[in-house]
Enzyme design. Structure first.
Site, PDB file in Angstrom:
ATOM      1  N   ASP A  63      15.829   9.608 -43.496  1.00 62.26           N
ATOM      2  CA  ASP A  63      17.008  10.242 -42.906  1.00 62.26           C
ATOM      3  C   ASP A  63      16.735  10.353 -41.412  1.00 62.26           C
ATOM      4  OD1 ASP A  63      19.026  11.840 -41.968  1.00 62.26           O
ATOM      5  OD2 ASP A  63      18.640  13.516 -43.321  1.00 62.26           O
ATOM      6  N   VAL A  64      17.380   9.495 -40.618  1.00 63.50           N
ATOM      7  CA  VAL A  64      17.094   9.487 -39.179  1.00 63.50           C
ATOM      8  C   VAL A  64      17.579  10.754 -38.485  1.00 63.50           C
ATOM      9  CG1 VAL A  64      17.038   6.979 -38.950  1.00 63.50           C
ATOM     10  CG2 VAL A  64      19.193   8.189 -38.656  1.00 63.50           C
ATOM     11  N   ASN A  96      18.950   1.255 -35.508  1.00 63.50           N
ATOM     12  CA  ASN A  96      20.314   0.870 -35.877  1.00 63.50           C
ATOM     13  C   ASN A  96      21.070   1.934 -36.671  1.00 63.50           C
ATOM     14  OD1 ASN A  96      22.546  -1.086 -36.916  1.00 63.50           O
ATOM     15  ND2 ASN A  96      21.481  -0.450 -38.791  1.00 63.50           N
ATOM     16  N   SER A 146      27.185   1.090 -28.515  1.00 66.69           N
ATOM     17  CA  SER A 146      28.551   0.770 -28.917  1.00 66.69           C
ATOM     18  C   SER A 146      29.358   0.408 -27.681  1.00 66.69           C
ATOM     19  CB  SER A 146      29.194   1.981 -29.594  1.00 66.69           C
ATOM     20  OG  SER A 146      30.588   1.783 -29.758  1.00 66.69           O
ATOM     21  N   TYR A 159      30.806  10.704 -30.500  1.00 70.96           N
ATOM     22  CA  TYR A 159      30.032   9.516 -30.880  1.00 70.96           C
ATOM     23  C   TYR A 159      29.650   8.696 -29.647  1.00 70.96           C
ATOM     24  CZ  TYR A 159      29.181   4.863 -32.906  1.00 70.96           C
ATOM     25  OH  TYR A 159      28.636   3.642 -33.242  1.00 70.96           O
ATOM     26  N   LYS A 163      25.960   7.503 -27.718  1.00 72.19           N
ATOM     27  CA  LYS A 163      25.618   6.121 -27.415  1.00 72.19           C
ATOM     28  C   LYS A 163      25.361   5.930 -25.915  1.00 72.19           C
ATOM     29  CE  LYS A 163      25.676   4.431 -31.553  1.00 72.19           C
ATOM     30  NZ  LYS A 163      24.372   4.116 -32.202  1.00 72.19           N
ATOM     31  N   ILE A 192      33.774  -3.776 -35.272  1.00 64.35           N
ATOM     32  CA  ILE A 192      33.303  -4.724 -36.279  1.00 64.35           C
ATOM     33  C   ILE A 192      33.924  -4.383 -37.626  1.00 64.35           C
ATOM     34  CG2 ILE A 192      31.277  -5.782 -37.348  1.00 64.35           C
ATOM     35  CD1 ILE A 192      31.337  -6.143 -34.347  1.00 64.35           C
TER      36      ILE A 192
END
Length: 254
Positions: A63-64, A96, A146, A159, A163, A192
């Site tokens: 779990d990062v 990632n 991102s 978010y 990043k 994506i």
């Protein structure tokens, strides 16, 4: 540099872009240590797919967002390196793993913000710190950012902020790890078509059409677009690329 003997550690390798990167790198002869958060069956299936193609792979749970587990995780990586790969170092670290969040600033909760920070910013910082002794001199680190750190869509503020932090972190890592000849770069995917963020780009025609309309190459990105770019950035010819942000978006929002 003999690619056949390289080992890549990819967080979030059981699905999405991490899985795609693992498959592309394995096809180049790179052995894979991947992490998964909760779905062991999904992770095991990736190992089987890689091994069925003649590659080598292992999966570890991580779990990062829980940095207290990183020291023990590093020990597990060392154990797997010895038991499966007969070595004590790996070559490529790809930070990632992540989650999406689409919430306006006015409605973002502190717990949502903290979760994003722990997974996307604190996680890669301290995970890299703990894994540094296991990364070979002359190795490479690739942090996933991102396109949203460059262009702005409402609902993506928290978010995208994380990043943006990842991109600054990349430059500092490149500076500090240079003495060990470890290069550090950022890859910044555009929109994506995967299951990321609930699969919105993949499954919602209006969103997919909008992405295509603002992208120079006229479509949304596909996992192979990113997996291929990651493999390229970790190939022998890219060794002198360092401290860079490489956006892989097909020319989105130019």
């Amino acid at each position: 540099m003999n690619m056949n003997r390289k080992i890549a550690l990819i967080t979030g390798a059981s699905r999405g872009l991490g899985k795609n990167a693992a498959l592309h790198l394995s096809a180049q002869g790179v052995s894979i240590i991947g992490t998964y958060n909760s779905n062991k069956a999904e992770a095991d299936a990736v190992v089987q797919e890689i091994e069925s193609r003649g590659g080598q792979a292992a999966m570890l749970q991580l779990d990062v967002g829980n940095s207290t587990a990183f020291a023990r995780f590093a020990e597990k990586v060392a154990e797997v390196l010895q038991s499966k790969f007969k070595t004590d170092r790996f070559d490529f670290l790809i930070n990632n793993a992540g989650i999406g969040l689409h919430v306006a600033i006015a409605e973002t909760t502190e717990s949502q913000f903290d979760q994003l920070m722990n997974i996307h910013l604190k996680g890669p910082f301290f995970l890299t710190q703990k894994l540094l002794p296991l990364i070979a001199d002359g190795g490479r680190i690739l942090n996933v950012s991102s396109g949203l750190a460059r262009f702005s869509f409402p609902g993506q503020a928290a978010y995208a902020m994380m990043k943006g932090g990842v991109e600054v972190m990349t430059r500092y890592m490149a500076k500090e790890f240079g003495a060990r000849r470890i290069s550090v770069n950022t890859i910044a995917p555009g929109a994506i078509a995967t299951d990321f963020g609930g699969g919105a780009v993949r499954d919602t025609k209006e969103i997919n059409d909008h992405v295509a309309s603002v992208t120079a190459l006229g479509r949304a990105g596909l996992p192979d677009d990113i997996g291929g770019a990651i493999a390229m950035l970790l190939s022998e010819g890219s060794g002198w690329v360092n401290a860079q942000r490489i956006e892989v978006s097909g020319g989105m929002c130019l």
